[in-house]
Design a protein around this motif. Sequence first.
Motif, PDB file in Angstrom:
ATOM      1  N   THR A   1       5.407   8.883  20.136  1.00 19.83           N
ATOM      2  CA  THR A   1       4.020   8.938  19.668  1.00 19.83           C
ATOM      3  C   THR A   1       3.901   8.391  18.247  1.00 19.83           C
ATOM      4  N   ILE A   2       4.828   8.778  17.385  1.00 16.49           N
ATOM      5  CA  ILE A   2       4.813   8.285  16.005  1.00 16.49           C
ATOM      6  C   ILE A   2       4.973   6.773  15.971  1.00 16.49           C
ATOM      7  N   VAL A   3       5.890   6.261  16.780  1.00 16.29           N
ATOM      8  CA  VAL A   3       6.113   4.812  16.826  1.00 16.29           C
ATOM      9  C   VAL A   3       4.848   4.093  17.310  1.00 16.29           C
ATOM     10  N   MET A   4       4.192   4.635  18.322  1.00 12.89           N
ATOM     11  CA  MET A   4       2.960   4.033  18.829  1.00 12.89           C
ATOM     12  C   MET A   4       1.899   3.976  17.743  1.00 12.89           C
ATOM     13  N   VAL A   5       1.741   5.080  17.018  1.00 17.18           N
ATOM     14  CA  VAL A   5       0.738   5.131  15.953  1.00 17.18           C
ATOM     15  C   VAL A   5       1.058   4.109  14.862  1.00 17.18           C
ATOM     16  N   GLN A   6       2.320   4.023  14.486  1.00 20.27           N
ATOM     17  CA  GLN A   6       2.713   3.078  13.438  1.00 20.27           C
ATOM     18  C   GLN A   6       2.459   1.634  13.871  1.00 20.27           C
ATOM     19  N   ILE A   7       2.757   1.329  15.121  1.00 18.04           N
ATOM     20  CA  ILE A   7       2.530  -0.031  15.617  1.00 18.04           C
ATOM     21  C   ILE A   7       1.040  -0.353  15.620  1.00 18.04           C
ATOM     22  N   VAL A   8       0.233   0.579  16.109  1.00 16.35           N
ATOM     23  CA  VAL A   8      -1.219   0.369  16.143  1.00 16.35           C
ATOM     24  C   VAL A   8      -1.767   0.183  14.737  1.00 16.35           C
ATOM     25  N   GLN A   9      -1.338   1.036  13.802  1.00 16.16           N
ATOM     26  CA  GLN A   9      -1.835   0.953  12.434  1.00 16.16           C
ATOM     27  C   GLN A   9      -1.447  -0.367  11.781  1.00 16.16           C
ATOM     28  N   THR A  10      -0.209  -0.753  11.939  1.00 11.86           N
ATOM     29  CA  THR A  10       0.261  -2.006  11.342  1.00 11.86           C
ATOM     30  C   THR A  10      -0.463  -3.208  11.935  1.00 11.86           C
ATOM     31  N   LEU A  11      -0.590  -3.226  13.254  1.00 13.87           N
ATOM     32  CA  LEU A  11      -1.271  -4.331  13.919  1.00 13.87           C
ATOM     33  C   LEU A  11      -2.740  -4.393  13.513  1.00 13.87           C
ATOM     34  N   GLY A  12      -3.380  -3.224  13.436  1.00 12.84           N
ATOM     35  CA  GLY A  12      -4.787  -3.182  13.041  1.00 12.84           C
ATOM     36  C   GLY A  12      -4.999  -3.707  11.640  1.00 12.84           C
ATOM     37  N   GLU A  13      -4.131  -3.322  10.712  1.00  8.98           N
ATOM     38  CA  GLU A  13      -4.250  -3.808   9.337  1.00  8.98           C
ATOM     39  C   GLU A  13      -4.023  -5.313   9.259  1.00  8.98           C
ATOM     40  N   TRP A  14      -3.075  -5.817  10.056  1.00 10.20           N
ATOM     41  CA  TRP A  14      -2.806  -7.259  10.064  1.00 10.20           C
ATOM     42  C   TRP A  14      -4.007  -8.033  10.591  1.00 10.20           C
ATOM     43  N   ILE A  15      -4.599  -7.553  11.686  1.00  9.83           N
ATOM     44  CA  ILE A  15      -5.765  -8.237  12.259  1.00  9.83           C
ATOM     45  C   ILE A  15      -6.939  -8.186  11.288  1.00  9.83           C
ATOM     46  N   ALA A  16      -7.153  -7.031  10.651  1.00  4.69           N
ATOM     47  CA  ALA A  16      -8.252  -6.905   9.684  1.00  4.69           C
ATOM     48  C   ALA A  16      -8.072  -7.884   8.538  1.00  4.69           C
ATOM     49  N   ALA A  17      -6.843  -8.051   8.075  1.00  5.70           N
ATOM     50  CA  ALA A  17      -6.566  -8.993   6.984  1.00  5.70           C
ATOM     51  C   ALA A  17      -6.858 -10.423   7.405  1.00  5.70           C
ATOM     52  N   ARG A  18      -6.617 -10.731   8.676  1.00  5.88           N
ATOM     53  CA  ARG A  18      -6.896 -12.090   9.165  1.00  5.88           C
ATOM     54  C   ARG A  18      -8.401 -12.374   9.182  1.00  5.88           C
ATOM     55  N   PHE A  19      -9.200 -11.334   9.417  1.00  5.42           N
ATOM     56  CA  PHE A  19     -10.647 -11.504   9.443  1.00  5.42           C
ATOM     57  C   PHE A  19     -11.267 -11.479   8.045  1.00  5.42           C
ATOM     58  N   ASP A  20     -10.553 -10.925   7.092  1.00  7.06           N
ATOM     59  CA  ASP A  20     -11.099 -10.747   5.749  1.00  7.06           C
ATOM     60  C   ASP A  20     -11.100 -12.073   4.999  1.00  7.06           C
ATOM     61  N   LYS A  21     -12.274 -12.609   4.739  1.00  7.35           N
ATOM     62  CA  LYS A  21     -12.391 -13.890   4.052  1.00  7.35           C
ATOM     63  C   LYS A  21     -11.966 -13.794   2.592  1.00  7.35           C
ATOM     64  N   ARG A  22     -11.999 -12.554   2.046  1.00  2.87           N
ATOM     65  CA  ARG A  22     -11.650 -12.383   0.644  1.00  2.87           C
ATOM     66  C   ARG A  22     -10.168 -12.229   0.422  1.00  2.87           C
ATOM     67  N   ALA A  23      -9.406 -11.986   1.529  1.00  3.47           N
ATOM     68  CA  ALA A  23      -7.969 -11.744   1.392  1.00  3.47           C
ATOM     69  C   ALA A  23      -7.264 -13.038   1.012  1.00  3.47           C
ATOM     70  N   PRO A  24      -6.318 -12.959   0.058  1.00  2.00           N
ATOM     71  CA  PRO A  24      -5.564 -14.164  -0.312  1.00  2.00           C
ATOM     72  C   PRO A  24      -4.677 -14.624   0.834  1.00  2.00           C
ATOM     73  N   ARG A  25      -4.574 -15.906   1.037  1.00  2.00           N
ATOM     74  CA  ARG A  25      -3.748 -16.475   2.098  1.00  2.00           C
ATOM     75  C   ARG A  25      -2.511 -17.118   1.496  1.00  2.00           C
ATOM     76  N   ASN A  26      -1.409 -16.916   2.155  1.00  2.00           N
ATOM     77  CA  ASN A  26      -0.199 -17.578   1.702  1.00  2.00           C
ATOM     78  C   ASN A  26      -0.238 -19.037   2.146  1.00  2.00           C
ATOM     79  N   ARG A  27      -0.082 -19.913   1.233  1.00  2.00           N
ATOM     80  CA  ARG A  27      -0.146 -21.333   1.555  1.00  2.00           C
ATOM     81  C   ARG A  27       1.270 -21.923   1.537  1.00  2.00           C
ATOM     82  N   GLY A  28       1.514 -22.753   2.512  1.00  2.00           N
ATOM     83  CA  GLY A  28       2.816 -23.407   2.540  1.00  2.00           C
ATOM     84  C   GLY A  28       2.948 -24.414   1.420  1.00  2.00           C
ATOM     85  N   ARG A  29       4.150 -24.548   0.877  1.00  2.00           N
ATOM     86  CA  ARG A  29       4.378 -25.467  -0.229  1.00  2.00           C
ATOM     87  C   ARG A  29       4.976 -26.776   0.315  1.00  2.00           C
TER      88      ARG A  29
END
Length: 224
Positions: free
Chosen positions: A196-224
């Motif tokens: 159960t703990i692992v499931m919650v951690q995966i959901v939380q991490t994935l949710g934060e990652w997806i939210a960051a992808r939608f956030d236009k204000r979030a800084p993006r790492n640019r390839g050099r």
Amino acid sequence: MSANLIQLLWDSTLQTLYMVAIATLLGTLIGGPLGIFLATSRRGELYSSPIANTVVGLVVNAARSIPFIILAVAIIPFTRWIVGTAIGTSAAIVPLTIAVAPFIARLIESSIREVDSGLIEAARSMGATPAQIVRKVLLPEAMPSIVLGLTLAIVSLIGFTAMVGTIGGKGLGDLGIRYGYQRFMPDVMLAVVIITIVMVQIVQTLGEWIAARFDKRAPRNRGR
């Protein structure tokens, strides 16, 4: 731990994932439109309808105020009418959906209300219709917050699935109660807790990652 118990853990995990996935989908389909309506229907807003807003708000608040285990028991006749039984994963989805839909509605309402009102006025001045403002302004701008809200709802649903195991639902909660508690098998209970703990951690991490992808204000790492 025997191979039989390992198989039970695997089956129970899949059952929990199934219940959470379907309840999240149905809860979003119900709660999403409700949340949009609540966020846009106060006096002077896009779909100004203060009386309907008050009525819908009261219904949503009433549904949210009922403890989940009481709700699940109270609607057993309705669950049996919908799916033909009050036991099993399909039956558990009914109270899970009813519990999470108003929660999602309020989360989406809150997310939309965080959008800068200046954006709405700018869209109005350009002749956008209310539907266009919702679709092209409010939802895109609120999407990071909505995703985080849905993540919170999914985490709550994982906890609800454990409780629904006490009234005949399947999944990890049912396994923990039948084997870990009633048969005094602490290794099973520990395994259920860890999964159960692992499931919650995966959901939380994935949710934060997806939210960051939608956030236009979030800084993006640019390839050099």
